[in-house]
Design an enzyme around this catalytic site. Structure first.
Site, PDB file in Angstrom:
ATOM      1  N   GLN A  84       0.925  -1.143   0.000  1.00 12.66           N
ATOM      2  CA  GLN A  84       0.000   0.000   0.000  1.00 12.66           C
ATOM      3  C   GLN A  84       0.965   1.192   0.000  1.00 12.66           C
ATOM      4  OE1 GLN A  84      -1.602   2.965   0.030  1.00 12.66           O
ATOM      5  NE2 GLN A  84      -1.223   3.031   2.229  1.00 12.66           N
ATOM      6  N   THR A 126      12.297   2.756   1.309  1.00 10.67           N
ATOM      7  CA  THR A 126      11.887   4.088   0.812  1.00 10.67           C
ATOM      8  C   THR A 126      12.526   5.236   1.577  1.00 10.67           C
ATOM      9  OG1 THR A 126       9.995   5.609   0.748  1.00 10.67           O
ATOM     10  CG2 THR A 126       9.811   3.774   2.260  1.00 10.67           C
ATOM     11  N   GLU A 128      10.946   7.656   2.519  1.00  9.41           N
ATOM     12  CA  GLU A 128       9.984   8.049   3.563  1.00  9.41           C
ATOM     13  C   GLU A 128      10.464   7.618   4.946  1.00  9.41           C
ATOM     14  OE1 GLU A 128       6.639   9.562   3.958  1.00  9.41           O
ATOM     15  OE2 GLU A 128       7.517  10.601   2.264  1.00  9.41           O
ATOM     16  N   TYR A 150       2.792   4.607   6.852  1.00  7.32           N
ATOM     17  CA  TYR A 150       3.517   3.989   5.728  1.00  7.32           C
ATOM     18  C   TYR A 150       5.020   3.927   6.038  1.00  7.32           C
ATOM     19  CZ  TYR A 150       5.797   3.766   1.119  1.00  7.32           C
ATOM     20  OH  TYR A 150       6.616   3.439   0.055  1.00  7.32           O
ATOM     21  N   LYS A 154       7.219   0.551   6.523  1.00  3.69           N
ATOM     22  CA  LYS A 154       8.362   0.290   5.643  1.00  3.69           C
ATOM     23  C   LYS A 154       9.664   0.145   6.437  1.00  3.69           C
ATOM     24  CE  LYS A 154       7.110   0.075   1.285  1.00  3.69           C
ATOM     25  NZ  LYS A 154       7.584  -0.946   0.334  1.00  3.69           N
TER      26      LYS A 154
HETATM   27  P1  NAP Z   1       2.431   1.008  -6.835  1.00  6.24           P
HETATM   28  O1  NAP Z   1       2.348   1.479  -8.250  1.00  6.24           O
HETATM   29  O2  NAP Z   1       1.468   1.533  -5.835  1.00  6.24           O
HETATM   30  O3  NAP Z   1       2.322  -0.594  -6.872  1.00  6.24           O
HETATM   31  C1  NAP Z   1       2.079  -1.344  -5.721  1.00  6.24           C
HETATM   32  C2  NAP Z   1       1.862  -2.786  -6.087  1.00  6.24           C
HETATM   33  O4  NAP Z   1       1.601  -3.541  -4.891  1.00  6.24           O
HETATM   34  C3  NAP Z   1       0.651  -3.034  -7.024  1.00  6.24           C
HETATM   35  O5  NAP Z   1       0.977  -4.051  -7.931  1.00  6.24           O
HETATM   36  C4  NAP Z   1      -0.419  -3.515  -6.055  1.00  6.24           C
HETATM   37  O6  NAP Z   1      -1.407  -4.326  -6.659  1.00  6.24           O
HETATM   38  C5  NAP Z   1       0.445  -4.354  -5.127  1.00  6.24           C
HETATM   39  N1  NAP Z   1      -0.211  -4.668  -3.856  1.00  6.24           N
HETATM   40  C6  NAP Z   1      -0.818  -3.799  -3.002  1.00  6.24           C
HETATM   41  N2  NAP Z   1      -1.308  -4.466  -1.939  1.00  6.24           N
HETATM   42  C7  NAP Z   1      -1.018  -5.774  -2.138  1.00  6.24           C
HETATM   43  C8  NAP Z   1      -1.265  -6.943  -1.391  1.00  6.24           C
HETATM   44  N3  NAP Z   1      -1.926  -6.912  -0.215  1.00  6.24           N
HETATM   45  N4  NAP Z   1      -0.809  -8.128  -1.872  1.00  6.24           N
HETATM   46  C9  NAP Z   1      -0.166  -8.180  -3.064  1.00  6.24           C
HETATM   47  N5  NAP Z   1       0.094  -7.098  -3.817  1.00  6.24           N
HETATM   48  C10 NAP Z   1      -0.323  -5.896  -3.355  1.00  6.24           C
HETATM   49  O7  NAP Z   1       3.883   1.276  -6.250  1.00  6.24           O
HETATM   50  P2  NAP Z   1       5.264   1.574  -7.029  1.00  6.24           P
HETATM   51  O8  NAP Z   1       5.401   3.037  -7.203  1.00  6.24           O
HETATM   52  O9  NAP Z   1       5.407   0.660  -8.179  1.00  6.24           O
HETATM   53  O10 NAP Z   1       6.316   1.173  -5.894  1.00  6.24           O
HETATM   54  C11 NAP Z   1       6.810  -0.157  -5.794  1.00  6.24           C
HETATM   55  C12 NAP Z   1       7.356  -0.383  -4.394  1.00  6.24           C
HETATM   56  O11 NAP Z   1       8.407   0.548  -4.128  1.00  6.24           O
HETATM   57  C13 NAP Z   1       6.337  -0.185  -3.288  1.00  6.24           C
HETATM   58  O12 NAP Z   1       6.651  -1.105  -2.263  1.00  6.24           O
HETATM   59  C14 NAP Z   1       6.592   1.237  -2.792  1.00  6.24           C
HETATM   60  O13 NAP Z   1       6.196   1.364  -1.453  1.00  6.24           O
HETATM   61  C15 NAP Z   1       8.110   1.309  -2.959  1.00  6.24           C
HETATM   62  N6  NAP Z   1       8.653   2.627  -3.221  1.00  6.24           N
HETATM   63  C16 NAP Z   1       8.153   3.394  -4.237  1.00  6.24           C
HETATM   64  C17 NAP Z   1       8.732   4.640  -4.500  1.00  6.24           C
HETATM   65  C18 NAP Z   1       8.214   5.505  -5.617  1.00  6.24           C
HETATM   66  O14 NAP Z   1       8.543   6.705  -5.622  1.00  6.24           O
HETATM   67  N7  NAP Z   1       7.492   4.962  -6.589  1.00  6.24           N
HETATM   68  C19 NAP Z   1       9.821   5.077  -3.730  1.00  6.24           C
HETATM   69  C20 NAP Z   1      10.307   4.257  -2.722  1.00  6.24           C
HETATM   70  C21 NAP Z   1       9.732   3.025  -2.481  1.00  6.24           C
HETATM   71  P3  NAP Z   1      -2.725  -3.690  -7.359  1.00  6.24           P
HETATM   72  O15 NAP Z   1      -2.240  -3.128  -8.660  1.00  6.24           O
HETATM   73  O16 NAP Z   1      -3.634  -4.842  -7.521  1.00  6.24           O
HETATM   74  O17 NAP Z   1      -3.227  -2.648  -6.413  1.00  6.24           O
HETATM   75  O1  G4F Z   2       3.527  12.288  -4.739  1.00  4.33           O
HETATM   76  P1  G4F Z   2       3.340  12.079  -3.291  1.00  4.33           P
HETATM   77  O2  G4F Z   2       2.020  11.572  -2.850  1.00  4.33           O
HETATM   78  O3  G4F Z   2       4.528  11.134  -2.834  1.00  4.33           O
HETATM   79  P2  G4F Z   2       5.214  10.858  -1.410  1.00  4.33           P
HETATM   80  O4  G4F Z   2       4.287  11.117  -0.292  1.00  4.33           O
HETATM   81  O5  G4F Z   2       6.523  11.565  -1.402  1.00  4.33           O
HETATM   82  O6  G4F Z   2       5.442   9.272  -1.492  1.00  4.33           O
HETATM   83  C1  G4F Z   2       5.965   8.636  -2.659  1.00  4.33           C
HETATM   84  O7  G4F Z   2       7.372   8.601  -2.568  1.00  4.33           O
HETATM   85  C2  G4F Z   2       7.886   7.806  -1.480  1.00  4.33           C
HETATM   86  C3  G4F Z   2       9.407   7.896  -1.545  1.00  4.33           C
HETATM   87  O8  G4F Z   2       9.845   9.033  -0.861  1.00  4.33           O
HETATM   88  C4  G4F Z   2       7.386   6.377  -1.667  1.00  4.33           C
HETATM   89  F1  G4F Z   2       7.899   5.592  -0.679  1.00  4.33           F
HETATM   90  C5  G4F Z   2       5.893   6.353  -1.621  1.00  4.33           C
HETATM   91  O9  G4F Z   2       5.429   5.018  -1.837  1.00  4.33           O
HETATM   92  C6  G4F Z   2       5.366   7.244  -2.741  1.00  4.33           C
HETATM   93  O10 G4F Z   2       5.704   6.654  -3.973  1.00  4.33           O
HETATM   94  O11 G4F Z   2       3.617  13.444  -2.510  1.00  4.33           O
HETATM   95  C7  G4F Z   2       4.799  14.205  -2.711  1.00  4.33           C
HETATM   96  C8  G4F Z   2       4.678  15.529  -1.977  1.00  4.33           C
HETATM   97  C9  G4F Z   2       4.217  15.410  -0.513  1.00  4.33           C
HETATM   98  O12 G4F Z   2       4.980  16.288   0.269  1.00  4.33           O
HETATM   99  C10 G4F Z   2       2.779  15.877  -0.541  1.00  4.33           C
HETATM  100  O13 G4F Z   2       2.317  16.466   0.677  1.00  4.33           O
HETATM  101  O14 G4F Z   2       3.667  16.308  -2.635  1.00  4.33           O
HETATM  102  C11 G4F Z   2       2.863  16.911  -1.645  1.00  4.33           C
HETATM  103  N1  G4F Z   2       1.566  17.240  -2.223  1.00  4.33           N
HETATM  104  C12 G4F Z   2       1.021  18.497  -2.300  1.00  4.33           C
HETATM  105  N2  G4F Z   2      -0.201  18.439  -2.819  1.00  4.33           N
HETATM  106  C13 G4F Z   2       0.662  16.369  -2.693  1.00  4.33           C
HETATM  107  C14 G4F Z   2      -0.460  17.129  -3.070  1.00  4.33           C
HETATM  108  N3  G4F Z   2       0.699  15.025  -2.833  1.00  4.33           N
HETATM  109  C15 G4F Z   2      -0.380  14.418  -3.376  1.00  4.33           C
HETATM  110  N4  G4F Z   2      -0.337  13.078  -3.555  1.00  4.33           N
HETATM  111  N5  G4F Z   2      -1.515  15.114  -3.743  1.00  4.33           N
HETATM  112  C16 G4F Z   2      -1.598  16.476  -3.602  1.00  4.33           C
HETATM  113  O15 G4F Z   2      -2.614  17.078  -3.924  1.00  4.33           O
END
Ligand code: NAP
Ligand code: G4F
Length: 323
Positions: A84, A126, A128, A150, A154
């Site tokens: 999530q 992450t 985070e 979250y 993590k």
């Molecule tokens: P995402 O697009 O939200 O993808 C999350 C995936 O997890 C989806 O395939 C989702 O399935 C699956 N999932 C959620 N709940 C599950 C459950 N209970 N059992 C099995 N699968 C489940 O995330 P992402 O951006 O690709 O990120 C990939 C990973 O990297 C995540 O762990 C995230 O926390 C971490 N991360 C992301 C970032 C970033 O900036 N993108 C940075 C640091 C770390 P559904 O499609 O069916 O919902």
């Molecule tokens: O795009 P965000 O929702 O990403 P956030 O919270 O940084 O988290 C993402 O990056 C993490 C790595 O650092 C991952 F672990 C996590 O799974 C995810 O992929 O928000 C970025 C920033 C925040 O400070 C938020 O408060 O944008 C700010 N923001 C301002 N207005 C907003 C909004 N974020 C969202 N989603 N929606 C808004 O309207």
């Protein structure tokens, strides 16, 4: 010999890019997929790989299904991307987030320990976890201070990975990845929310864009670059933890300017601040130091923020035009 990989979270942004990368390298790719009532494979279709994957039903909250997926896929490498992953939602679903993003990691590590101890493991940690930052630029030695359910979940996933590495000698690595985006990014995350809205406003399908804290700063990179770092971590002789980032931080405000500029609009004319999008606790700024990933893995980001946002804007302009 063909290598086998298991990707959890294969239907997510990173899962789609990683599946493509591994298939291109000749891997047999298995994906753990949780049951959903609507289609969750659209990203894999966008990447042109939907038919090339072996799908295994399972949920990170269900230890039995995770165990079965490990046994069936007999993986050389497991990439645990399932989560999530939306920070804002983690205050609304703190327990689910804790189970899936935290305990779920133990389900997977336990299955590997018992049934496939030679398997190499990647944990999606992450930035985070740094939360209320304890150093201006964060690296592998910076203390953690998570600011959301979250981030806390993590952090558990991160430490249990370190613990299984040290306790059972597993090849288990954590990638501490900073924000990474792409045209496949979920629409709720701020970059996609902005590029989608700018495209709609440009095409007369939306009037304004409501955002929260636009002074927050993030270190944004391109997901396609970041999955290469994941793979490189599992090719090393020794498991370890790595920060993956660009080393540049930018405000949400400036990111909006870049997106709206690209379609000839001024973001100030459309962006409204809405308290509903502020978080109970904010991570004001993140800035990573990817020096170790560069030194040990030979990894460097290839895509700057301007190029990334333009790529996302172009994709959203085309998609919105077809709606
Ligand atoms: P995402 O697009 O939200 O993808 C999350 C995936 O997890 C989806 O395939 C989702 O399935 C699956 N999932 C959620 N709940 C599950 C459950 N209970 N059992 C099995 N699968 C489940 O995330 P992402 O951006 O690709 O990120 C990939 C990973 O990297 C995540 O762990 C995230 O926390 C971490 N991360 C992301 C970032 C970033 O900036 N993108 C940075 C640091 C770390 P559904 O499609 O069916 O919902
Ligand atoms: O795009 P965000 O929702 O990403 P956030 O919270 O940084 O988290 C993402 O990056 C993490 C790595 O650092 C991952 F672990 C996590 O799974 C995810 O992929 O928000 C970025 C920033 C925040 O400070 C938020 O408060 O944008 C700010 N923001 C301002 N207005 C907003 C909004 N974020 C969202 N989603 N929606 C808004 O309207």
């Amino acid at each position: 010999m063909t290598k086998s990989a298991l990707i959890t979270g294969i239907t997510g942004q990173d899962g789609a890019y990683l599946a493509k990368l591994l298939l291109d390298k000749g891997y047999k790719v298995h994906g753990l997929v949780a049951r959903r009532s609507s289609d969750s494979r659209w990203r894999l279709r966008e990447m042109g790989v939907e038919a090339d994957i072996v799908y295994l039903d399972g949920d990170m909250a269900d230890a039995c299904s995770v165990q079965r997926a490990v046994i069936k896929s007999a993986p050389d490498e497991v990439y645990n991307l399932a989560a999530q992953s939306f920070v804002a939602a983690s205050w609304d679903q703190p327990v689910t987030t804790g189970i899936v993003d935290g305990l779920g990691v133990t389900h997977l590590l336990e299955a590997i320990r018992q049934f496939s101890p030679h398997t190499r493991f990647y944990q999606a940690s992450t930035s985070e976890m740094f939360g209320l930052i304890q150093a201006e630029q964060q690296d592998e030695n910076t203390p953690f201070y998570p600011r959301s359910p979250y981030g806390v979940a993590k952090l558990y996933g991160h430490w249990i990975t370190v613990n299984y590495r040290e306790s059972f000698n597993l090849h288990a690595s954590s990638g501490i990845l900073f924000n990474h985006e792409s045209p496949l990014r979920g629409i709720e995350f701020v970059t996609r929310k902005v590029t989608d809205a700018a495209a709609r406003i440009k095409q007369g399908k939306q009037q304004t864009l409501a955002l929260g804290n636009i002074d927050a700063k993030r270190d944004w990179g391109f997901a396609g670059d970041y999955v290469e770092a994941m793979w490189l971590m599992l090719q090393q002789d020794k498991p370890d933890d790595y920060v993956v980032a660009t080393g540049v931080t930018t405000t949400v405000r400036e990111m909006c300017r870049i997106a709206f500029d690209h379609v000839g609009l001024n973001y100030r004319d459309y962006v409204k601040i809405d308290p509903a999008f502020f978080r109970p606790a904010e991570v004001e700024v993140l800035l990573g130091n990817p020096a170790k990933a560069q030194r040990v893995l030979g990894w460097k980001p290839k895509t700057d923020l301007d190029t990334l946002i333009r790529m996302m804007m172009d994709a959203d302009m085309q998609r919105v035009a077809k709606e």
